[in-house]
Structures are given as C-alpha cells and as structure tokens.
Design a protein around this motif. Sequence first.
Motif, short mmCIF file in Angstrom:
data_model
loop_
_atom_site.label_atom_id
_atom_site.label_comp_id
_atom_site.label_asym_id
_atom_site.label_seq_id
_atom_site.Cartn_x
_atom_site.Cartn_y
_atom_site.Cartn_z
N GLN A 164 83.02 10.13 63.86
CA GLN A 164 82.34 10.03 62.58
C GLN A 164 81.80 11.40 62.14
O GLN A 164 81.95 11.79 60.98
CB GLN A 164 81.18 9.04 62.67
CG GLN A 164 80.32 8.96 61.42
CD GLN A 164 79.28 7.87 61.50
OE1 GLN A 164 79.61 6.70 61.55
NE2 GLN A 164 78.01 8.25 61.53
N HIS A 321 68.18 4.67 60.63
CA HIS A 321 69.24 4.23 59.72
C HIS A 321 70.61 4.59 60.27
O HIS A 321 71.61 3.97 59.92
CB HIS A 321 69.05 4.87 58.34
CG HIS A 321 69.36 6.34 58.31
ND1 HIS A 321 68.58 7.28 58.96
CD2 HIS A 321 70.37 7.03 57.74
CE1 HIS A 321 69.10 8.48 58.77
NE2 HIS A 321 70.19 8.36 58.04
N ILE A 324 72.53 1.62 61.78
CA ILE A 324 72.96 0.48 60.98
C ILE A 324 74.41 0.14 61.36
O ILE A 324 75.27 1.01 61.40
CB ILE A 324 72.87 0.79 59.47
CG1 ILE A 324 71.40 0.92 59.05
CG2 ILE A 324 73.56 -0.29 58.64
CD1 ILE A 324 71.20 1.37 57.62
N GLY A 325 74.66 -1.10 61.66
CA GLY A 325 75.99 -1.53 62.08
C GLY A 325 76.21 -1.48 63.58
O GLY A 325 77.26 -1.90 64.08
N SER A 326 75.21 -0.96 64.32
CA SER A 326 75.38 -0.82 65.77
C SER A 326 75.18 -2.11 66.54
O SER A 326 75.63 -2.25 67.68
CB SER A 326 74.39 0.23 66.31
OG SER A 326 73.06 -0.26 66.20
N GLY A 327 74.46 -3.06 65.91
CA GLY A 327 74.11 -4.29 66.63
C GLY A 327 72.89 -4.12 67.51
O GLY A 327 72.50 -5.04 68.22
N SER A 344 77.90 -3.21 68.90
CA SER A 344 79.20 -3.38 68.28
C SER A 344 80.20 -2.41 68.91
O SER A 344 79.99 -1.19 68.86
CB SER A 344 79.12 -3.11 66.78
OG SER A 344 80.39 -2.85 66.23
N GLU A 346 83.08 -1.43 67.87
CA GLU A 346 83.65 -0.55 66.85
C GLU A 346 82.67 0.59 66.53
O GLU A 346 83.07 1.75 66.42
CB GLU A 346 83.98 -1.33 65.56
CG GLU A 346 85.08 -2.36 65.71
CD GLU A 346 84.61 -3.64 66.39
OE1 GLU A 346 83.37 -3.82 66.54
OE2 GLU A 346 85.47 -4.46 66.78
N TRP A 347 81.40 0.26 66.38
CA TRP A 347 80.40 1.28 66.08
C TRP A 347 80.27 2.26 67.23
O TRP A 347 80.24 3.48 67.03
CB TRP A 347 79.05 0.62 65.79
CG TRP A 347 78.00 1.58 65.31
CD1 TRP A 347 77.72 1.91 64.02
CD2 TRP A 347 77.09 2.33 66.13
NE1 TRP A 347 76.69 2.83 63.98
CE2 TRP A 347 76.28 3.10 65.26
CE3 TRP A 347 76.88 2.43 67.51
CZ2 TRP A 347 75.29 3.96 65.71
CZ3 TRP A 347 75.88 3.30 67.97
CH2 TRP A 347 75.10 4.04 67.08
N ARG A 350 83.01 4.90 67.40
CA ARG A 350 82.96 5.96 66.40
C ARG A 350 81.85 6.97 66.68
O ARG A 350 81.80 8.03 66.05
CB ARG A 350 82.76 5.37 65.00
CG ARG A 350 84.02 4.72 64.43
CD ARG A 350 83.80 4.26 62.99
NE ARG A 350 83.37 5.34 62.10
CZ ARG A 350 84.18 6.26 61.59
NH1 ARG A 350 85.46 6.25 61.89
NH2 ARG A 350 83.71 7.19 60.78
N GLN A 351 80.97 6.66 67.60
CA GLN A 351 79.82 7.54 67.86
C GLN A 351 80.02 8.47 69.05
O GLN A 351 79.08 9.13 69.48
CB GLN A 351 78.57 6.69 68.08
CG GLN A 351 78.21 5.79 66.93
CD GLN A 351 78.10 6.56 65.62
OE1 GLN A 351 77.45 7.59 65.55
NE2 GLN A 351 78.72 6.03 64.57
#
Length: 453
Positions: A164, A321, A324-327, A344, A346-347, A350-351
């Motif tokens: 990302q 913030h 966000i989307g990490s679960g 998550s 997927e999250w 990407r990190q």
Amino acid sequence: MPASNSGTTRITVLADSDTRWKWGALTASRLAGRGAVSGAAAVSGEAAVSGEAADMRLDGRLLRGRATPTVRQLDEVGVRADSLREVTAIEFLREVERDAPDVIVLALVGGAVQAVLHGLARLAVSLKRRPVVVTGYVGVVYEKLADGLLLRHGADVVLANSRQDAERFRAVYEGVGADASGVVESALPFLGGAAYEKHDPYTVVFAAQPSVPDSRAHRTYLLRRMVQHARLHPDREVLIKLRSKPGEHTTHIEELPYQKLAKGEALPPNCRLVYGNMGEVLDRTDLLVTVSSTAALESLHRRIPTAVLTDLGVREALGNHHFIGSGCLASWDEIDAGYSPEPSPEWVARQGVAPDGTYETAFDAARERVASLLARPSLPPITPYYSLTTAPGYLPGILARHHLGPDGAPLPGAPAEDREPGPVRQAVRSAARGAYRHGVQRVAPVIRRMGEL
C-alpha cells in the motif's frame, strides 16, 4: 552484496532517535542479507547486527539533537554496531568526505534527510565514488505523506514498508513530476519472533505512545481503563509497555508520561508498568492493545490478537484511522467483555505484515536494488525534487537548520570540527542538551497550559 575489495560492505546508519536507530540498523542488516534482532534474540545475541560477520561493517552515527537516544535506550533496542557516536550533520558530511562508506542509511526526520541529501550531492563531485543512499519510514505513514516523501526524494532507495505504501509513494512522486524509480517495496525490518501461543496467566499488553493521545484527560482515561480491566480480570496480567523514562526522548515528544499519571492511581497487583525490548514483551503477550502504535503490526505479524482502540474516536489525529478495514478496531468495553479481534487477511497482506511466511523474501527487491547500484562503475548525481527552482521559499530554511547553505555547503560560522570534541566541549554539549530536553518536556508544557487558562 560486497562492494569493497575486502569483501565487506561498509554501511553507515545516521539516526536521530532510538526508534529510527532501530529501524536503520535493522534495515542495514536486511540489506546485507542478515536476520533481524527480535525478542529473546536481542538478548542472546542470536542474529545480532555486528561486525563479527565478514560481509558487513555497521557504523552508527547519532544526529545530535532533542531526541538523541540515551545509553539505556540504545541497549533496549538490542542492536550492536562496530562504532557508534554522536555527530552534527556537518560533522557527518565531513566524515563521509574523508572516508565514504559503501551505503548510507538515513534514518532521520524528513527535513534532516533533505539536508544531508543536499550535502552529499555537493560532496559527490569530489568523491571518487559516492555512497548508495537509502532512506524510508520507521512505521505507519498516516500523516504528512506528501511533505515527508518529498523531503526524502533524492535518495537512491526510498523503502516502502508495504504494498500500500509503495503505491502511495509512487503516486506522490509521479504526481509532482519527480522520478519514482527509487521507491522499493519491502517491510518493517523488525518484524519477527515466535508465532503466538497462549500463556498462563493470560497477558494483556498496552503499547503506549509518546504523543498519542496528547491530552491529560485522554491519557488518564486510558490508564484508568487499563486499571479497570485488571480489576475486572484478576486472573489476567495487564502490562503497560512504556517507551521511555521521564527525561528521555523518543521520536515524538512525551509531555505526559504514564509513569507520572500512574502516581495518582492505585494500580492493582496484576497491573504493572514495564520497559524493555518490544519483541521480548510480545513473547508473553496474549492480547496487544494500542491506539495506533507500530507495535500493532509487530503483533499481527506473530498472529497475536490485536486491538486498536476506538474509545477516543477513529481519527486522523490519533492515527488509528490507518487500521480501518483491519478488523482490529475495538473498545475497552468490548475487551472487558472478552472480545478478541480477528484481523482481515486482505488488509494484513497489504500492510507488509506476512504471518504466512513470505516475510523472509520481503527485502529481496531492496537487496537487489542496492546490489545493482553498488555494482555500477559510477552512480548518477543526487538530484532531490526540492531545489532553488522548485522550492526557493522552503528549501533554504530546511538546510539552514543544519547549518547548510542553499548549495549544500556549510554556512559561515558553522561548526568547523574535524575531530572528536575534547572533554570540556563534550561536557558543555551534554549540559546544553539536558537543558534543552528539560525545557521541551518540563517548561514548555507548563507554558502551554498557562496559555490555555
């Protein structure tokens, strides 16, 4: 990736705080194809960064300033170097001019990176061969993206800690018409350690941050919630992992240390303040709780349950913030009730967090990039995006903070030292730095509070 005739790659890390020294030294280790220090390995010496190996010599230079790490902070990082001393930017540049290493890792705040890049650009004309210059970020990039990135432009390699970040970095450079070829995707160099296994007793660790949140009310609220959790769960251990002791500085200023706030609270026996290497603390963690610390990524890498707090809101000012989307977002009420977040996949992917085992290849591209640059007969000039053409009202001020003129040359009256300072000068420097730190941490907050009355 040896570049010298001896077969040893000489890497110098210039850092301005304890966390940036940790990032820089471990990045150097990764670029040389060696492991990182994590958890118990930092104590035992296993995979430690040291000149004991024939393939790399690591020299550490600490940029003198507000956050210059103390001996205790350096020991806590758990990274050894072949040589380590404090320097100013000009002293560092003169050292490079006398004896240039193969690689320089700039583990600095953006303005300092830019200043050193302009100084190196000027020196490169007279050097037989200039060093390969590498820079990047210590952790999550959640603020000042454009500002910080453009101040780092000009390095041969700008490391991105995740897919990302690599995409965002290239978009910023290309968006202003700057060369983006130096952006290389990698990962945080200090991830590692044993995969999570349950512990007895169950241990909850709060990873404190120096400047997030920044108000007394919010920091006191978090401390009281930790105490409340310990009382609600007497069978659990609650550890408050602190970054620094009062009077010490980290990358960010800590005006209200939890140690001081805790003096007004009656901590239960199962709630304690702890210091030490984060890897070692994670070795005994069952749930990592934080507002937005990079420790969350270290925890997720090990598959340790991780909670990013929402109690104070999900806000850019807090940095949470980013998750966000990490679960992983959760409140203390949910944690008190036994909730354990599930990240998550997927999250996480990407990190740059790779619990699936692919982390070992995360630095291959960066290693190959540096090796290819070292193999070239000569390197192109260092050409930062900021110049007297693109930023004539901004750049001179940045360079002047480090006693450099617009051309990267030392300003008149700048320190002219070309040798180690004597005992008297060292004592004066130490006293001046102590006074400055006292002013920043003790006096300035009082003045600010008086201004709010």
